[in-house]
Structure formats: C-alpha cells, structure tokens
Write a protein that holds these residues in place. Structure first.
Motif, mmCIF file in Angstrom:
data_model
loop_
_atom_site.group_PDB
_atom_site.id
_atom_site.type_symbol
_atom_site.label_atom_id
_atom_site.label_comp_id
_atom_site.label_asym_id
_atom_site.label_seq_id
_atom_site.Cartn_x
_atom_site.Cartn_y
_atom_site.Cartn_z
ATOM 1 N N CYS A 238 0.856 -1.260 -0.052
ATOM 2 C CA CYS A 238 0.045 -0.001 0.121
ATOM 3 C C CYS A 238 1.039 1.190 -0.026
ATOM 4 C CB CYS A 238 -0.736 0.051 1.151
ATOM 5 S SG CYS A 238 -0.142 -0.077 2.774
ATOM 6 N N ALA A 239 0.451 2.243 -0.549
ATOM 7 C CA ALA A 239 1.207 3.514 -0.495
ATOM 8 C C ALA A 239 1.065 4.118 0.757
ATOM 9 C CB ALA A 239 0.550 4.481 -1.548
ATOM 10 N N LEU A 240 2.030 4.876 1.239
ATOM 11 C CA LEU A 240 1.782 5.742 2.459
ATOM 12 C C LEU A 240 1.474 7.302 2.256
ATOM 13 C CD1 LEU A 240 4.976 4.062 4.105
ATOM 14 C CD2 LEU A 240 2.752 3.424 4.457
ATOM 15 N N SER A 241 1.263 7.756 3.596
ATOM 16 C CA SER A 241 0.794 9.330 3.563
ATOM 17 C C SER A 241 2.057 10.089 3.341
ATOM 18 C CB SER A 241 -0.263 9.557 4.586
ATOM 19 O OG SER A 241 0.634 9.181 6.011
ATOM 20 N N TYR A 242 3.327 9.474 3.688
ATOM 21 C CA TYR A 242 4.431 10.413 3.491
ATOM 22 C C TYR A 242 5.322 9.779 2.410
ATOM 23 C CZ TYR A 242 5.511 7.073 7.509
ATOM 24 O OH TYR A 242 5.432 5.750 7.959
ATOM 25 N N GLY A 243 6.117 10.820 1.814
ATOM 26 C CA GLY A 243 6.542 10.404 0.610
ATOM 27 C C GLY A 243 7.852 11.595 0.227
ATOM 28 N N THR A 244 7.609 11.938 -1.102
ATOM 29 C CA THR A 244 8.545 12.786 -1.593
ATOM 30 C C THR A 244 7.923 13.691 -2.444
ATOM 31 O OG1 THR A 244 10.203 10.858 -2.321
ATOM 32 C CG2 THR A 244 10.644 13.220 -3.290
ATOM 33 N N TYR A 245 8.373 15.216 -1.898
ATOM 34 C CA TYR A 245 7.710 16.490 -2.591
ATOM 35 C C TYR A 245 8.796 16.901 -3.702
ATOM 36 C CZ TYR A 245 4.363 15.913 1.038
ATOM 37 O OH TYR A 245 3.691 15.850 2.223
ATOM 38 N N LEU A 246 8.108 17.429 -4.825
ATOM 39 C CA LEU A 246 9.061 17.811 -5.821
ATOM 40 C C LEU A 246 8.387 19.520 -6.199
ATOM 41 C CD1 LEU A 246 11.119 18.149 -8.060
ATOM 42 C CD2 LEU A 246 9.759 16.531 -9.264
ATOM 43 N N LEU A 247 9.339 20.286 -5.786
ATOM 44 C CA LEU A 247 8.957 21.774 -6.490
ATOM 45 C C LEU A 247 9.970 22.012 -7.763
ATOM 46 C CD1 LEU A 247 8.579 21.729 -3.146
ATOM 47 C CD2 LEU A 247 8.761 24.241 -3.189
ATOM 48 N N VAL A 248 9.198 22.660 -8.620
ATOM 49 C CA VAL A 248 9.802 22.956 -9.939
ATOM 50 C C VAL A 248 9.537 24.074 -10.499
ATOM 51 C CG1 VAL A 248 7.790 21.738 -11.041
ATOM 52 C CG2 VAL A 248 9.958 22.061 -12.162
ATOM 53 N N ARG A 249 10.327 24.690 -11.315
ATOM 54 C CA ARG A 249 10.288 25.945 -12.274
ATOM 55 C C ARG A 249 10.972 25.824 -13.394
ATOM 56 N NH1 ARG A 249 8.622 31.174 -11.126
ATOM 57 N NH2 ARG A 249 9.326 32.686 -12.640
ATOM 58 N N LYS A 250 10.259 25.919 -14.745
ATOM 59 C CA LYS A 250 11.087 26.268 -15.915
ATOM 60 C C LYS A 250 12.146 27.138 -15.767
ATOM 61 C CE LYS A 250 7.493 23.990 -18.518
ATOM 62 N NZ LYS A 250 6.701 23.881 -19.954
ATOM 63 N N ASN A 251 13.205 26.953 -16.232
ATOM 64 C CA ASN A 251 14.232 28.181 -16.821
ATOM 65 C C ASN A 251 14.606 28.230 -17.993
ATOM 66 O OD1 ASN A 251 16.680 26.349 -17.316
ATOM 67 N ND2 ASN A 251 16.729 25.936 -15.546
ATOM 68 N N THR A 252 15.287 29.191 -18.334
ATOM 69 C CA THR A 252 15.538 29.412 -20.015
ATOM 70 C C THR A 252 16.926 29.127 -20.323
ATOM 71 O OG1 THR A 252 16.090 31.713 -19.293
ATOM 72 C CG2 THR A 252 13.749 31.228 -19.956
ATOM 73 N N GLU A 253 17.610 28.437 -19.349
ATOM 74 C CA GLU A 253 19.059 28.482 -19.533
ATOM 75 C C GLU A 253 19.710 27.108 -19.987
ATOM 76 O OE1 GLU A 253 21.065 30.091 -15.907
ATOM 77 O OE2 GLU A 253 19.158 30.593 -15.159
ATOM 78 N N ASN A 254 18.457 26.193 -20.478
ATOM 79 C CA ASN A 254 18.814 24.834 -21.046
ATOM 80 C C ASN A 254 19.858 23.924 -19.983
ATOM 81 O OD1 ASN A 254 17.489 25.171 -23.425
ATOM 82 N ND2 ASN A 254 19.238 26.499 -24.293
ATOM 83 N N VAL A 255 19.548 24.034 -18.796
ATOM 84 C CA VAL A 255 20.116 23.226 -17.661
ATOM 85 C C VAL A 255 19.029 22.650 -16.774
ATOM 86 C CG1 VAL A 255 22.464 24.099 -17.844
ATOM 87 C CG2 VAL A 255 20.607 24.904 -16.213
ATOM 88 N N ILE A 256 19.339 21.428 -16.330
ATOM 89 C CA ILE A 256 18.592 21.028 -15.097
ATOM 90 C C ILE A 256 19.471 21.111 -14.033
ATOM 91 C CG2 ILE A 256 17.167 19.000 -14.243
ATOM 92 C CD1 ILE A 256 16.319 19.503 -16.986
ATOM 93 N N ARG A 257 18.718 21.870 -12.732
ATOM 94 C CA ARG A 257 19.422 22.158 -11.554
ATOM 95 C C ARG A 257 18.724 21.181 -10.349
ATOM 96 N NH1 ARG A 257 18.692 27.537 -12.962
ATOM 97 N NH2 ARG A 257 20.749 28.598 -13.865
ATOM 98 N N PHE A 258 19.513 20.349 -9.963
ATOM 99 C CA PHE A 258 19.107 19.309 -8.985
ATOM 100 C C PHE A 258 19.428 19.887 -7.534
ATOM 101 C CE2 PHE A 258 19.447 16.853 -12.689
ATOM 102 C CZ PHE A 258 18.245 15.963 -12.644
ATOM 103 N N ALA A 259 18.593 20.040 -6.529
ATOM 104 C CA ALA A 259 18.950 19.995 -5.173
ATOM 105 C C ALA A 259 17.802 19.369 -4.299
ATOM 106 C CB ALA A 259 18.839 21.733 -4.822
ATOM 107 N N SER A 260 18.326 18.930 -3.003
ATOM 108 C CA SER A 260 17.403 18.349 -2.135
ATOM 109 C C SER A 260 17.615 18.677 -0.716
ATOM 110 C CB SER A 260 17.759 16.685 -2.264
ATOM 111 O OG SER A 260 17.297 16.009 -1.344
#
Length: 401
Positions: A59-81
């Motif tokens: 079964c799935a749990l009520s806690y997990g992973t949140y992902l906040l995102v914004r598109k940028n115009t620099e042709n890169v993916i920035r990862f932070a946690s």
C-alpha cells in the motif's frame, strides 16, 4: 504522543509546504511554479516474490517525496534536495548520461532518459527541489518515490499524456537500466497506483491487480525502523535473485514454467529432487508458500478476518528468516518483540531485509504501549534505538499545486 523515550518520529510525518516554497525561492531566487508528491510504500505481505513473478500486497503511505519545480531559460536541469547535500547542474544535452559516484540525481535522470526514449523530450531547463519525509534507509522505497514524482512532473509539464501504469513501467526501467539496480516492479507500482485506505493486490508477471479495502477499524499500521544500516541488502538481493534463477533452470526441464510462481506446491513436491542443493529448495519453498500466504491474506481481509491476516504476516516473517534468510538479528528482534506485545495482530519484516523496517498491525489504543515495550526490548537485545511511525494509507503520485 507516547510518554516513553521511544517516540514517534514526528518530524518525518509533518511537511510544511510553505517552508519548502521558501527554501526553493532562496535556492533559485524565484518562486516554484508547481508542486508534485509521490508516496513511499510498505508491503504488507508478499516479500521477494515480485521478481519471481508472484503476488505482492503493498500500500502507498501518506508520507513520501515532494518536488518543487520551475522552468528556466538556460537549457540546464538544476538538482537540489533537502535530504542530500550533493547538488548538480546538468545540461539538457547530457541528461542521458549517468553521473559518477553514488549520485541520487541518477534516479530522476533515468526517468528523463526514459521519457526521451518515448519521444517526450525535456525541451526546457528546470530548477528542481526534492524534499522527502520517508525515513532514509528504511526500505520504504524512497527511490521509487523519487522516480514517480519525477515522471508525474515531466508528464504534466511536457504534455506526455502517459497513463500512470506506463509511468510505473518507465520508472522501473529507469532504475534497472540507468541506475543499474535490478528491482522488480512492486515498488513503482505501489507508489504510482496507490489508493487511499486500500492495499494493492498485484500479480507481478501479468500486472493483473485490484485494490482491496483495508478495513482496519480500531487498528493501526505501525512501521518500526531497526536503525540498522542495510549494508548487506543489495548484495544479498542479487544473490537471492541468482539463486532463484538457478532453481528455475533446474526445475524447468520440460520448459513449462516462466517463473517460480508458476509452480504450485503439489507440483513442487513432485519435482523438488531436481534441485542441486538444500539452499535452493528452501528458496523455492519460500516463494511458493509466500504466494499462497498473499492469496490467503487477501481473502482474510475481504472476510474481515484481521486476526488471520496477522497470523499470515507472522508466518511470512518466519519463512523469510528460515527459508529465504534475509532477516538478520535486528529484524528478528523487532518482530519477536512485537509478537510478545499486547494488542499486536501480526508483525513481519518488510522490504529487502538485513535492516530496514518491520510492519505491524496494532490495536489503536495499544500503540503507545507497543512503542514503549518493543523499543525497550529491541534496544536491550541489539543496543540500537528504534524509530516508530504510524502509517496512514494514502493515494499514489500526483500534482498538488
């Protein structure tokens, strides 16, 4: 809240979205445009059957992973946690290349690679911030949670229009092919397809499934974390998979069986002498009996027989301990201390083993006593202090905002 020194790990349960938004803005100097969520999972019964084509009941749990995102115009993916120190900036042209070392970013990168292979290109740069309240190293499937939250985000922002089951398969492929972990599909399936107050009955080779109501009136699911680092889990997991593959080869002289789960117990009793060792016999016996326990557990729940369900959980742990040999002293201690506690219907290890967690069904008015008694007994036996989480059963991966 328990009054003992063994308390619920409240910090993993509560998540302040406003605080996450504030952190994102500090990181990237602009507000997030969207927030996605993907749960962790716990497997109630049916362990080490998924890669053998068998039945599982997570079964799935009520806690997990949140992902906040914004598109940028620099042709890169920035990862932070919030949970990992390492940050990375990856050019769009390089997202199909795994990062060196034990990089957590390879999980989302693998999903991006799979989307690209589906013809759904990541056409714009992204600023990403992941924050999870799944306990680290507990075996509650944080990797699948990261994969599915990434898949749902890409599907949403880049018009993928993929159904959830397709994203489940895609995420498993990412872990198998990009990260290099030869996992079965159960984790991704439970995380993606989860349904509030239901367990998911899944046959892993055919992907036939149905949602079974979890009628736990008066009871709670309690997850107990050994706080034992799961150092052996990966190597032993690969070893068990290899043993099962060898056993199938030895049993399958007529070519009748695609997986060990195609062999019922009567057939096994007729052909087990083909196996070259006692070890292989025990491995197969676990798979066959565990499949039957899952079927019996589903029936018990449908018949509102929670006590029988608990007895099957206990039997599952014994089989994982004696026949499959993936528990270890810490998990055994937690399960055995739980079996002694008043108000416990059943308790077993969950996940790959050799550390991680047990899952127990406990009378709601006995959870404080359970935490105190099991915590003290476990620490006395192992010298380790466990953590406890009350698990609510939640929905699968989705967009929040």
């Amino acid at each position: 809240m328990p009054t003992s020194t063994y308390q619920l790990d409240i910090k993993i349960i509560n998540m302040d979205l406003n605080a996450l938004k504030s952190t994102f803005e500090k990181l990237y100097q602009k507000p997030a445009e969207a927030i996605f969520f993907s749960p962790g999972r716990v497997n109630l019964i049916g362990e080490h059957t998924d890669y053998n084509g068998g039945y599982v009941f997570p079964c799935a749990l009520s806690y997990g992973t949140y992902l906040l995102v914004r598109k940028n115009t620099e042709n890169v993916i920035r990862f932070a946690s919030e949970n990992m120190e390492r940050k990375e900036t990856v050019a769009l042209d390089n997202i199909s290349q795994p990062l060196s070392g034990d990089a957590w970013m390879n999980y989302p990168l693998g999903v991006m690679d799979q989307f690209s292979k589906k013809g759904i290109a990541v056409k714009e740069g992204l600023d990403l911030f992941y924050s999870g309240n799944i306990p680290n190293g507990a075996g509650l499937s944080s990797s699948a949670s990261i994969e599915l939250v990434t898949a749902v985000m890409l599907n949403d922002l880049f018009g993928g229009n993929l159904p959830m089951m397709e994203m489940v398969k895609l995420s498993q492929n990412a872990e198998n092919q990009f990260v290099g972990v030869n996992c079965g599909i159960m984790d991704q399936f439970a995380v993606g397809m989860g349904k509030k107050d239901h367990a998911l009955a899944l046959k892993c080779d055919t992907l036939e499934w149905n949602a079974v109501p979890l009628k736990l009136d008066g009871y709670k699911i309690v997850i107990s974390n050994t706080n034992k680092r799961r150092g052996l889990a990966d190597s032993k997991y690969n070893e068990r998979r290899a043993e099962c593959e060898q056993a199938l080869k030895e049993l399958n002289k007529e070519g009748k069986f695609k997986t060990l789960s195609d062999i019922d117990f009567d057939t096994f009793n007729q052909i087990f002498e083909r196996l070259s060792s006692e070890v292989l016999l025990r491995r197969v016996r676990h798979v066959i009996t565990e499949n039957q326990r899952v079927l019996d557990a589903m029936k018990a729940l449908k018949n509102d027989n929670i006590r029988e369900f608990g007895q099957l959980m206990n039997a599952s742990h014994v089989s994982l301990r004696d026949d499959y040999e993936v528990t270890g002293p810490e998990l055994d201690a937690l399960a055995e201390e739980a079996w002694k506690a008043d108000g416990v219907i059943g308790s077993r290890m969950t996940g790959a083993g050799f550390g991680g967690c047990t899952v127990s069904i406990v009378k709601e008015n006995k959870t404080d006593d359970f935490i105190k008694q099991v915590g003290q007994g476990y620490e006395k036996r192992t010298g380790l202090k466990p953590l406890f989480y009350i698990a609510d059963v939640g929905d699968g991966a989705r967009r929040l905002m």
